[in-house]
Design a protein around this motif. Structure first.
Motif, PDB file in Angstrom:
ATOM      1  N   PHE A   1       0.838  -1.190   0.000  1.00  0.00           N
ATOM      2  CA  PHE A   1       0.000   0.000   0.000  1.00  0.00           C
ATOM      3  C   PHE A   1       0.877   1.245   0.000  1.00  0.00           C
ATOM      4  O   PHE A   1       1.745   1.407   0.866  1.00  0.00           O
ATOM      5  CB  PHE A   1      -0.912   0.022   1.240  1.00  0.00           C
ATOM      6  CG  PHE A   1      -2.362  -0.148   0.921  1.00  0.00           C
ATOM      7  CD1 PHE A   1      -2.815  -1.325   0.351  1.00  0.00           C
ATOM      8  CD2 PHE A   1      -3.273   0.849   1.196  1.00  0.00           C
ATOM      9  CE1 PHE A   1      -4.154  -1.497   0.056  1.00  0.00           C
ATOM     10  CE2 PHE A   1      -4.618   0.689   0.906  1.00  0.00           C
ATOM     11  CZ  PHE A   1      -5.067  -0.491   0.332  1.00  0.00           C
TER      12      PHE A   1
ATOM     13  N   ASP B   1      -5.001   3.396  -1.118  1.00  0.00           N
ATOM     14  CA  ASP B   1      -3.740   3.230  -1.843  1.00  0.00           C
ATOM     15  C   ASP B   1      -3.624   4.346  -2.876  1.00  0.00           C
ATOM     16  O   ASP B   1      -4.543   4.574  -3.673  1.00  0.00           O
ATOM     17  CB  ASP B   1      -3.734   1.862  -2.531  1.00  0.00           C
ATOM     18  CG  ASP B   1      -2.375   1.504  -3.115  1.00  0.00           C
ATOM     19  OD1 ASP B   1      -1.495   2.387  -3.160  1.00  0.00           O
ATOM     20  OD2 ASP B   1      -2.202   0.345  -3.523  1.00  0.00           O
TER      21      ASP B   1
ATOM     22  N   TYR C   1      -8.102   0.066   2.524  1.00  0.00           N
ATOM     23  CA  TYR C   1      -7.797  -0.829   3.644  1.00  0.00           C
ATOM     24  C   TYR C   1      -8.409  -0.211   4.888  1.00  0.00           C
ATOM     25  O   TYR C   1      -8.258   0.984   5.146  1.00  0.00           O
ATOM     26  CB  TYR C   1      -6.287  -0.985   3.811  1.00  0.00           C
ATOM     27  CG  TYR C   1      -5.889  -1.929   4.937  1.00  0.00           C
ATOM     28  CD1 TYR C   1      -6.044  -3.302   4.801  1.00  0.00           C
ATOM     29  CD2 TYR C   1      -5.361  -1.431   6.131  1.00  0.00           C
ATOM     30  CE1 TYR C   1      -5.691  -4.169   5.814  1.00  0.00           C
ATOM     31  CE2 TYR C   1      -5.002  -2.289   7.152  1.00  0.00           C
ATOM     32  CZ  TYR C   1      -5.172  -3.659   7.000  1.00  0.00           C
ATOM     33  OH  TYR C   1      -4.822  -4.524   8.022  1.00  0.00           O
TER      34      TYR C   1
END
Length: 940
Positions: free
Chosen positions: A570, A634, A645
């Motif tokens: 990420f 990201d 996330y």
């Protein structure tokens, strides 16, 4: 035109549906089809006997066809249009016209006040057809009938389907699959149900119950308000049919919402409320076990109904007189039930909303709730909407005054919901529409609307005289025999039932009313609260019950690590990377804990302990003030799209669910939804966050009618948290005040909690206390803005581990209590400006006490602070808000109650103002400095 020619032409046979879809597109936008087809249709239009054809939907909605869903014949060359070809295309146009506009000719109004609208496109003459063409054979295209049929037969099918007791609107839907599904159901049956004699007798029994209750109440309780359902009796068999069909399809729960019209009828005849209990409410002899209670036509009810698929639970939500405001509440309750049952698509729990025609068209919360219906965080798998369209709103029946749309249902087209209009005097058609609506909902998981066109026999309430304002309408109504009597006559004429049997059915229902019993044997009664998740919260618990909210340092550090673990692949934004790095240091005790970290730790700890967390708001994932970052994105975007996330979803393999939603730009509907969710799910932390606290006034009805008073009126417990950013930083009238004074004015009967935490640790503990403590009351938090990044407003990790929420925070500096002559009491951000000023001026004879909970007022803790400084001559209340706002007027009597006789009470605040804050930066700074100085200035 012979059959062989039909089969040979590119316009017919297997190509017909394809051509029809292309033409549908062409009518909406000629440039949406290939040039070769555009030229073809242009030629066809110009060549059509100088007849202007315009079949574009009257509402201008898109009818684009996804050609990938059709089998597209590979046609390369298009032949010139022959005479017979033009007529065949005209047939397809005619079919299309009836699907769009057949509704205009439908027999929908039981009173006959609404006359059919003349639509030229529905007349074959419009297309150049003559009497000689009626018996010619044409390809019927996608019409559900034999592939080849005479024009006469095609017309009869169209008129039977679209111009009788059922009128439909569905061509505004962009999905070809959904349109074809509706066409198959309607055209396949010609919109004509075929029920067994036994089922017809059951329909009559339900009509007898509907009219029987109204007549009984009308004669027994003369002139008392009940908002009669007379004139819309078909609602009762409609609901019965929906419930039974839903049960047979595996639906386990139905949540309903409706205003007061016909509510008593639904309570008794659908949900099974005992008439004896209803009679007590009319007579004022019901138990008075709530602080205020409510009128009978606002009350909710829970029961269960035996269906072919088993016992189904029903719940009718409580609703104030604010009509449509119950809509989002029902949706929230349904979503919570679906969450408990892990019903991801809405197959087990279904909402039903019953509306009035004027309210559906007139109230904005309808649109807001519809707009929620297909969103990820608020969808419930589709709602069945039933509009009791009695063609009058209070006293306004002229549509030129009541709405700007042709139909009261037009707002539903914004979500491409199909709309089924049906004559309430044709109960079999009503039942058929109910089946169609339910099946569509279950097939496509979308909202669907039933417009039950009926009338209102009485006035707005039973004390009104409707002839005063609607003489023409009520002359007709007074002569109307009633839906039940019309249906009896129909069944008697068909030898399905005798007049004597019908009279016996009516008498049996009246006998049951006299006995106070409910003849509906399919109803199961149960104690909803005692058998639900609410049982542990029914016992009396004092709000100040001591509760341990701290957790061990080891656990905090473990949670902090999980919160800051981000996938290695990420790529974080540089600012977010800095925040995550700092949070790792906070979790290791190397940095003090800020607000964002403390809040995330509170959620993580609750999730680990098995309590779900649901957080919604207009920027809740990131946080309006760039502080929460519960959702991480990201920064490397690929062809597959953005990746996110959510650390709080990865705390523990056995953790509870965490849901964070960036909601649509709505306060009223979203807050109502979260209230409904929280009243159904007590073991989750349910939070609604305003973008700025000021915007909460867009949801004032939800606050006044549900959050503040729901428990006093209906005994409805709720643990909803409202986080309202509040504080004066010079950002103007709509970005400063969450209108604290309004919430304080609503405080009574220990109904809500109002807190203004001044440290991250306080926020951590108050959020955990809300779930862990065996008490469920709404919590309003005046949450921080500038404090989020204030270095002084931080906490040690140990404060989260060892502490608890303190309603009052004492003086933090070591000052000589005997020398204190002034006690300054404040809440929120102003504390840090006060203490900085005191340090700057080296003042040592004045203490500053923080009142962190304004209601319920912490009398014991505050008295202890006053007693500590008995030599103080003054108590000063300091606030940022103007004097006519904020806490001053609501807090002073509490302050006086605890002061010593020799002490005086004064204040430091902005002067009273019409606006909550100024918009001039310089003036804000001046008044802010002035009130801080006033807090320390000598007054005696």
């Amino acid at each position: 035109m012979n059959s062989s020619k039909i089969d040979q032409s590119v316009l017919y046979g297997e190509n017909a549906a394809f051509i029809e879809a292309l033409y549908d597109n062409y009518l909406h936008d000629p440039y949406s089809v290939a040039p070769i087809w555009r030229d073809y249709f242009d030629t066809m239009q110009a060549d059509q006997a100088s007849v202007e054809v315009n079949l574009q939907p009257s509402n201008g909605a898109s009818v684009a066809v996804d050609e990938t869903t059709e089998e597209s014949p590979k046609i390369v060359d298009v032949a010139p249009i022959e005479s017979d070809d033009r007529k065949q295309v005209a047939v397809l146009q005619l079919i299309n016209a009836y699907r769009y506009h057949g509704l205009s000719q439908a027999k929908l109004d039981p009173l006959g006040l609404v006359q059919p609208v003349d639509v030229p496109e529905l007349d074959p003459v419009h297309y150049g057809f003559t009497e000689a063409d009626l018996d010619k054979v044409f390809n019927s295209g996608s019409l559900v009938c034999p592939e080849h049929a005479t024009l006469r037969d095609i017309l009869q099918i169209l008129r039977d389907t679209y111009c009788n007791s059922i009128g439909t609107e569905y061509m505004h839907i962009s999905s070809v699959e959904q349109k074809r599904w509706i066409q198959a159901r309607l055209e396949g049956q010609r919109s004509t149900p075929n029920y067994s004699d036994e089922y017809k007798r059951h329909i009559l029994e339900r009509l007898v119950a509907a009219e029987g209750l109204e007549r009984y109440l009308h004669s027994r309780y003369v002139g008392q308000k009940r908002f009669s359902g007379e004139g819309n009796e078909s609602l009762i068999p409609l609901l019965d049919g929906l419930i039974q069909r839903a049960g047979a399809s595996g639906v386990q729960q139905i949540v309903m919402g409706m205003a007061h019209r016909a509510r008593l009828n639904v309570l008794v005849n659908t949900l099974g409320k005992m008439p004896a209990n209803l009679f007590q409410e009319f007579e004022g002899t019901q138990p008075h076990d709530l602080p205020s209670g409510d009128v009978k036509y606002h009350l909710g009810f829970s029961s269960a109904i035996q269906t072919q698929g088993g016992v189904m639970r029903l719940a009718l939500a409580f609703n104030p007189s604010h009509l449509e405001i119950v809509n989002p509440v029902v949706e929230g309750s349904a979503r919570a039930r679906q969450h408990v049952l892990k019903d991801l698509v809405g197959d087990k729990v279904m909402p039903i909303l019953i509306h009035g025609d004027a309210a559906f068209a007139g109230q904005g919360v309808v649109m807001e709730t519809l707009n929620l219906s297909q969103t990820r965080g608020f969808g419930t798998g589709g709602t069945v909407h039933i509009i009791i369209n009695n063609q009058i709103g209070f006293t306004t029946s002229d549509t030129r005054d009541s709405r700007s749309t042709f139909y009261c249902t037009d707002v539903a087209k914004m979500i491409e919901a199909p709309i089924f209009h049906v004559n309430g005097d044709d109960p079999e058609a009503v039942l058929m529409v109910g089946e169609l609506a339910f099946d569509f909902r279950m097939r496509f998981h979308k909202d669907v609307v039933i417009d039950l066109v009926c009338f209102r026999r009485q006035g707005h309430n039973e004390q009104d005289e409707p002839m005063v304002t609607q003489p023409r309408m009520y002359q007709i109504i007074n002569k109307h025999p009633g839906t039940m009597r019309l249906y009896i006559d129909k069944l008697v004429a068909a030898s399905i039932i005798s007049k004597e049997d019908a009279d016996a059915m009516i008498e049996a229902y009246r006998t049951a009313m006299d006995a106070g019993t409910n003849p509906n044997k399919s109803v199961h009664y149960y104690d909803h609260k005692a058998t639900s998740a609410w049982a542990p919260f029914l016992k009396p618990v004092k709000w100040n019950k001591s509760i341990k909210t701290g957790i061990s340092l080891a656990t905090l550090k473990k949670l902090a690590k999980r919160l800051t673990d981000v996938p290695a692949d990420f790529k974080l934004h540089s600012r977010v990377e800095k925040i995550m790095t700092d949070r790792r240091a906070m979790g290791e005790g190397k940095l003090l804990v800020d607000w964002g970290m403390a809040e995330n730790l509170a959620y993580a700890s609750l999730l680990q302990e098995g309590h779900g967390v649901r957080l919604t708001g207009q920027d809740s994932g990131r946080g309006t003030f760039f502080h929460r970052h519960a959702v991480i994105r990201d920064q490397v975007v690929t062809d597959q799209g953005e990746r996110i996330y959510v650390p709080l979803c990865h705390i523990d393999p056995q953790q509870a669910d965490f849901v964070v939603i960036d909601s649509m730009l709505s306060e009223e509907a979203v807050l109502g939804f979260e209230y409904g969710y929280a009243t159904t799910q007590p073991n989750e932390l349910v939070i609604w966050e305003a973008q700025f606290g000021d915007f909460v006034n867009g949801a004032q009805v939800v606050i006044d009618q549900f959050i503040a008073s729901g428990e006093a009126k209906w005994g409805r417990l709720c643990g909803l948290v409202m986080m309202l950013p509040h504080g004066y930083e010079g950002m103007g009238p709509e970005h400063s005040s969450a209108r604290l004074e309004r919430f304080l004015q609503l405080c009574a009967d220990y109904n809500i909690q109002i807190c203004i935490p001044s440290t991250p640790a306080q926020m951590f503990h108050v959020l955990r206390r809300q779930v862990i403590r065996p008490l469920r009351k709404p919590l309003i938090i005046m949450s921080p803005k500038s404090m989020l990044r204030l270095k002084e407003s931080t906490s040690r990790l140990e404060d989260l581990a060892q502490g608890q929420f303190y309603p009052v925070i004492s003086e933090v500096d070591d000052l000589d209590a005997k020398k204190i002559r002034r006690i300054i009491v404040c809440s929120g951000k102003i504390y840090y400006e006060l203490i900085n000023y005191r340090k700057e001026k080296n003042i040592t004879n004045m203490v500053i006490i923080r009142l962190e909970q304004l209601y319920p007022f912490p009398h014991q803790e505050f008295q202890a602070e006053i007693d500590r400084y008995k030599n103080a001559k003054e108590v000063i209340w300091c606030q940022e808000e103007p004097g006519n706002q904020g806490a001053w007027h609501r807090i002073q009597h509490y302050l006086l109650r605890h002061m010593w006789p020799n002490q005086i009470l004064d204040y430091a605040l902005r002067v009273s103002a019409a606006s909550p804050a100024v918009g001039y930066a310089a003036r804000h700074k001046f008044t802010q400095n002035e009130l801080i100085e006033a807090a320390f200035r000598d007054k005696i």
